[in-house]
Structures are given as structure tokens and as C-alpha cells.
Design an enzyme around this catalytic site. Structure first.
Site, short mmCIF file in Angstrom:
data_model
loop_
_atom_site.label_atom_id
_atom_site.label_comp_id
_atom_site.label_asym_id
_atom_site.label_seq_id
_atom_site.Cartn_x
_atom_site.Cartn_y
_atom_site.Cartn_z
N LYS A 124 0.87 -1.18 0.00
CA LYS A 124 0.00 0.00 0.00
C LYS A 124 0.89 1.22 0.00
O LYS A 124 2.04 1.15 0.44
CB LYS A 124 -0.89 0.03 1.26
CG LYS A 124 -2.19 0.76 1.05
CD LYS A 124 -3.22 -0.13 0.39
CE LYS A 124 -4.41 0.64 -0.09
NZ LYS A 124 -5.48 -0.27 -0.53
N ASP A 164 -6.74 4.00 -4.86
CA ASP A 164 -7.45 3.77 -3.61
C ASP A 164 -8.19 5.10 -3.36
O ASP A 164 -8.40 5.87 -4.31
CB ASP A 164 -6.47 3.42 -2.48
CG ASP A 164 -7.18 2.88 -1.23
OD1 ASP A 164 -7.58 1.71 -1.21
OD2 ASP A 164 -7.38 3.66 -0.26
N GLY A 236 -20.55 6.85 1.06
CA GLY A 236 -19.59 7.29 0.06
C GLY A 236 -20.25 7.58 -1.27
O GLY A 236 -21.42 7.25 -1.49
N PHE A 237 -19.48 8.23 -2.14
CA PHE A 237 -19.95 8.44 -3.52
C PHE A 237 -18.78 8.43 -4.49
O PHE A 237 -18.81 9.03 -5.55
CB PHE A 237 -20.77 9.73 -3.64
CG PHE A 237 -20.09 10.96 -3.11
CD1 PHE A 237 -19.24 11.70 -3.91
CD2 PHE A 237 -20.28 11.35 -1.79
CE1 PHE A 237 -18.59 12.82 -3.42
CE2 PHE A 237 -19.63 12.47 -1.29
CZ PHE A 237 -18.79 13.21 -2.11
N GLY A 238 -17.70 7.76 -4.09
CA GLY A 238 -16.51 7.65 -4.93
C GLY A 238 -16.64 6.46 -5.86
O GLY A 238 -17.73 5.92 -6.08
N ASN A 239 -15.49 6.05 -6.37
CA ASN A 239 -15.45 4.97 -7.35
C ASN A 239 -16.10 3.68 -6.85
O ASN A 239 -16.87 3.03 -7.58
CB ASN A 239 -13.98 4.74 -7.71
CG ASN A 239 -13.77 3.48 -8.48
OD1 ASN A 239 -13.40 2.45 -7.93
ND2 ASN A 239 -14.05 3.52 -9.76
N VAL A 240 -15.83 3.32 -5.61
CA VAL A 240 -16.34 2.05 -5.09
C VAL A 240 -17.86 2.12 -4.89
O VAL A 240 -18.60 1.22 -5.32
CB VAL A 240 -15.62 1.69 -3.77
CG1 VAL A 240 -16.24 0.48 -3.11
CG2 VAL A 240 -14.13 1.45 -4.03
N ALA A 241 -18.34 3.20 -4.29
CA ALA A 241 -19.79 3.36 -4.07
C ALA A 241 -20.51 3.42 -5.42
O ALA A 241 -21.61 2.85 -5.57
CB ALA A 241 -20.05 4.64 -3.28
N TRP A 242 -19.90 4.06 -6.38
CA TRP A 242 -20.49 4.16 -7.73
C TRP A 242 -20.68 2.77 -8.35
O TRP A 242 -21.75 2.44 -8.86
CB TRP A 242 -19.58 5.05 -8.60
CG TRP A 242 -19.83 4.98 -10.06
CD1 TRP A 242 -20.86 5.56 -10.75
CD2 TRP A 242 -19.04 4.28 -11.03
NE1 TRP A 242 -20.76 5.27 -12.09
CE2 TRP A 242 -19.64 4.49 -12.29
CE3 TRP A 242 -17.87 3.50 -10.97
CZ2 TRP A 242 -19.12 3.94 -13.47
CZ3 TRP A 242 -17.36 2.96 -12.14
CH2 TRP A 242 -17.97 3.19 -13.36
#
Ligand code: 2IT
Length: 447
Positions: A124, A164, A236-242
């Protein structure tokens, strides 16, 4: 294994590194029984070696902001474990990044990557650079400055970073551009999450969220349930939540809440495709405000400041934002409001008290390292495509992602089924990942 002793030693060596210690504690608790059945692990001090990263690179990153002022941040790459493959894991750009956070993430990544069925070690990295409020040019200059140090530490068979929190397709583009300039080689496989026209895998942007929903489906089927018509609350509303919202809707669930650091948007009739697409604009704006969704769709979304997604009645909770974002009190509120399943999509999204509450109160729970592994797994598929100079179709990638998520679920069931027949997904994921990495370490000798 003497868990308490190992933890005490670790805490003395790394004072105040609470997230790192929390991640290690959770894994050690769940593997203790299995570990004690293998004296050869004890003899080779596998656990003592596995809890420390192989090495950590720390560097200064200096860049110039739009006002012409000189800014300095810290950059890191933590190469945690390379027993089963080259170091692999994302880069996080967030103001709260400190070594403890990246060590917990690198440790988790090692087990997660082992579950994917692909040969990838754990790593990471990232920076305390805060993307909130930054212009596109500032993001580019920071990424370029960051890569002037990082490039010496990475390579397609050595260490392969990806995105990330705070690092998506745009940032990977800027990072790759500078890497290529410095290395003077078109080493496509040195980063994953690239653009579709220059070596990126189709479906990599969607993969973490899609994989999480495939995993959730397997978990629900195993419990005799179905996702169709269920209310989903996600943070959230980033890449993962999208990606998670996209697939949840496709599978027939209703996404009734999304949240951000400023509060929650309740969406009683369920999220629409237009709203899902708008999540990408919200991320690209660097404003970090979920209220923007309610401003854009006032008839559909109702914003409440200071509240979390866990205050909205739902069947299934999907934490998709940040570590420790769901507390024991949140778990209680979720249950009171009818929630009966929580699949952790963010890394270590649930606090230990929340996990114990779910497990002790009959709420289905699965940990991030199993649920969100579709992201890094698809990075692994991107590496394979890069190494063989080909690109697969969306169907090929999606079929492989399906297979991988099913296999991760099976590993959890294999190692996590308890005498009364219920599956402890935390134990299952930790033991499955541990056995693979520990066996490889043992076979490679004392190094
Ligand atoms: O937490 C994760 O698994 C990621 N951020 C993705 C890492 C990767 O190498 O794709």
C-alpha cells in the site's frame, strides 16, 4: 501462538499506530486456533514475520500550487509481503494518511490478495496530500512530483500500485505519464487502473463495486435469501460506491441512501441511472460534498447534514467509504431500523464493536478483505492482459470476476463454517488468506 504477547510487542514497537494494531489483532484472533495446529508455523515464527512489512519507503513530495506557493507533502510505499507474488496494492491520497493507516491497509491487502486466487503479494502507499478543493492542474503536478520518487521503488514484476481513496483513473494517468518519462520504457504493467486506450482493463473502474455485489449475492443465496427488491444503504460516492450502486440497481435492489463527510442523501424511490452517473461528476469536482446530489436532484434526494447512511432504514448496509466508518452504535441503529445484512466494502469499514454486535445478533456480516477483493483481482487481470499484450472483452473480464468472487465465497465457507453450521466470514477469510501466505513463507525458508 501467544496473541497477547505478540500484540504487546507490536504495540511497544509501534506506539499509537492504532489502525495497524486493530487490523493485526482482528486477524490474529481468528487464526489462533488453526495456527496452533501447525507447530511448523510457530517454529518458523511465521506470525512474527508476517505482521511486519518487508520494507517502507518514505519520501518528501514538493510541488507548486496554483497560487505559485510551494507545498510539501509526505509520500510512502509500504511493501508488506511478497510470499505469493510481487507487491500489489493501491495508493491513497488523503489528508489523514500516516504510516499506521498504510500499514493496516498493506497488512489487509496481503490476505485479500491471497484470496483472489491470483499470485499477488501485499502493498500500500500514498500521501497526506488532500485532493479536496484542488484543481486538475494541481492534481497533475502533485502526481508528477510523487512519481519522481516512487518510480525507483516499483516495476511490473516488483511492485504494482493502483488507485485507492483519492486516486482514480485521472491520477493513474498522471502518475503513469511521469513514470514512462523517467523510466524511458512503456512498462504498461507497472500500474493498474489505467485508461482503456493505454492498457487499462475493461471493467477495472467498476470491479470493486461489482465484485462486492457478486459476493453479497452468494452470501444471500447461502442464507436462503435474495437481493431483488431489497433496500440498500451505502456510504460514500466515490469509485467504489459508484460501482456498488450500479450493480445493486442492475440486480434489482433499491439504493435508498448514499452519504458523504457532510451528511446523508435519502433516496426513498431508489437511485436512478442519472444519479449514479452524477456520482462521477461529484468525485471529479473534488468538493467532497454529498449534498450536491440533493441540489442536482431535489425531487429525488433529501439531504440531512451530519447524519450517516446508517440512519436510513434498509435491509442491507454497504460501507463503501473509509475505515472505522460504522460504529457499534451505528450497528444498533441499523438493526433497529430493520437491517439484517452488512457487507463491508471499504477496508476495515466496521469498528470491532460493530462486527461483534452484528455477529452476536444474527446479522449477516462479511469483511472487506473478502467483499472488496474484486477490485484488486481485476487489477491482477489487467496485469495478465498487459504481460501478454492483449485486451479481453467486458464479458471475459466479468466472467473471470464472477468466478473469482464465487471462489472467495467458497474459501470463506470452507474455513469459516462453524459447528452449528453458520458461516463466520471473518474467520473464513482470515484463515484462508493466512494459510496460503503462511505456506508460501514456510516453503521459501527463513528470509
Ligand atoms: O484496497 C484495494 O484493494 C485497492 N485499493 C485496490 C488495489 C489494487 O491494486 O487494485
Amino acid at each position: 501462538m501467544k496473541t497477547a504477547e505478540i500484540m504487546a510487542n507490536l504495540a511497544a514497537k509501534h506506539p499509537g499506530e492504532n489502525e495497524y494494531l486493530q487490523a493485526v489483532q482482528e486477524v490474529l484472533e481468528s487464526i489462533e486456533e488453526v495456527y496452533n495446529q501447525h507447530p511448523e508455523f510457530e517454529k518458523a515464527k511465521i506470525v512474527e514475520r508476517m505482521v511486519e512489512p518487508d520494507r517502507i519507503f518514505t519520501f518528501r513530495v514538493t510541488w507548486v500550487d496554483d497560487k505559485g506557493e510551494v507545498q510539501t507533502n509526505l509520500g510512502y510505499r509500504i511493501q508488506f509481503n511478497s510470499a505469493i507474488g510481487p507487491y500489489k496494492g493501491g495508493l491513497r491520497f488523503h489528508k489523514a494518511v500516516v504510516p499506521s493507516m498504510l500499514k493496516f491497509l498493506g497488512f489487509e491487502q496481503t490476505f485479500k490478495n491471497a484470496l483472489t486466487t491470483l499470485p499477488m503479494g501485499g502493498a500500500k502507499g500514498g500521501s497526506d496530500f488532500d485532493p479536496v478543493g484542488k484543481s486538475n492542474d494541481e492534481i497533475m503536478r502533485f502526481c508528477q512530483a510523487f512519481m519522481t520518487e516512487l518510480w525507483q521503488c516499483i516495476g511490473p514484476d516488483q511492485d504494482i500500485p493502483a488507485g485507492d481513496v483519492g486516486v482514480g483513473g485521472r491520477e493513474i494517468g498522471f502518475l503513469y505519464g511521469m513514470y514512462k518519462k523517467l523510466a524511458r520504457e512503456y512498462n504498461t504493467g507497472v500500474l493498474t487502473g489505467k485508461g482503456a486506450t493505454w492498457g487499462g482493463s475493461i471493467l477495472r473502474p467498476e470491479a470493486t463495486g461489482f465484485g462486492a455485489l457478486y459476493f453479497t449475492q452468494h452470501l444471500l443465496h447461502k442464507a436462503g435469501k435474495d437481493i431483488v427488491g431489497k433496500r440498500v444503504a451505502l456510504s460514500g460516492f466515490g469509485n467504489v460506491a459508484w460501482g456498488a450502486a450500479t450493480k445493486a440497481k442492475q440486480l434489482g435492489a433499491k439504493v435508498v441512501a448514499i452519504s458523504g463527510p457532510d451528511g446523508v442523501c435519502e433516496i426513498p424511490d431508489g437511485i436512478t441511472d442519472e444519479m449514479i452517473a452524477y456520482m462521477l461528476d461529484m468525485r471529479a469536482s473534488n468538493r467532497n460534498k454529498v449534498e450536491d446530489m440533493a441540489t442536482k436532484f431535489p425531487e429525488k434526494a433529501k439531504f440531512t447534514a451530519g447524519k450517516k447512511a446508517w440512519s436510513v432504514p434498509c435491509d442491507i448496509a454497504l460501507p463503501c467509504a473509509f475505515q472505522n466508518e460504522l460504529s457499534e452504535d451505528d450497528a444498533k441503529e441499523l438493526q433497529k431500523n430493520g437491517c439484517w445484512c452488512c457487507c463491508e466494502v471499504s477496508n476495515m469499514g466496521c469498528q470491532p464493536g460493530a462486527i461483534h454486535y452484528f455477529q452476536n445478533n444474527g446479522i449477516l456480516f462479511a469483511p472487506g478483505k473478502a467483499v472488496n477483493a474484486g477490485g484488486v483481482a481485476t487489477s491482477g487481470l489487467e496485469m495478465t492482459q498487459n504481460a501478454s499484450h492483449i485486451s479481453w472483452s467486458a464479458k471475459e473480464v466479468d466472467d473471470k470476476l464472477h468466478f473469482i468472487m464465487e471462489s472467495i465465497h467458497e474459501q470463506c465457507v470452507k474455513y469459516g463454517t462453524q459447528p452449528d453450521g453458520h458461516v463466520d466470514y471473518v474467520k473464513g477469510a482470515n484463515i484462508a488468506g493466512f494459510m496460503k501466505v503462511a505456506t508460501a513463507m514456510l516453503e521459501q525458508g527463513i528470509i
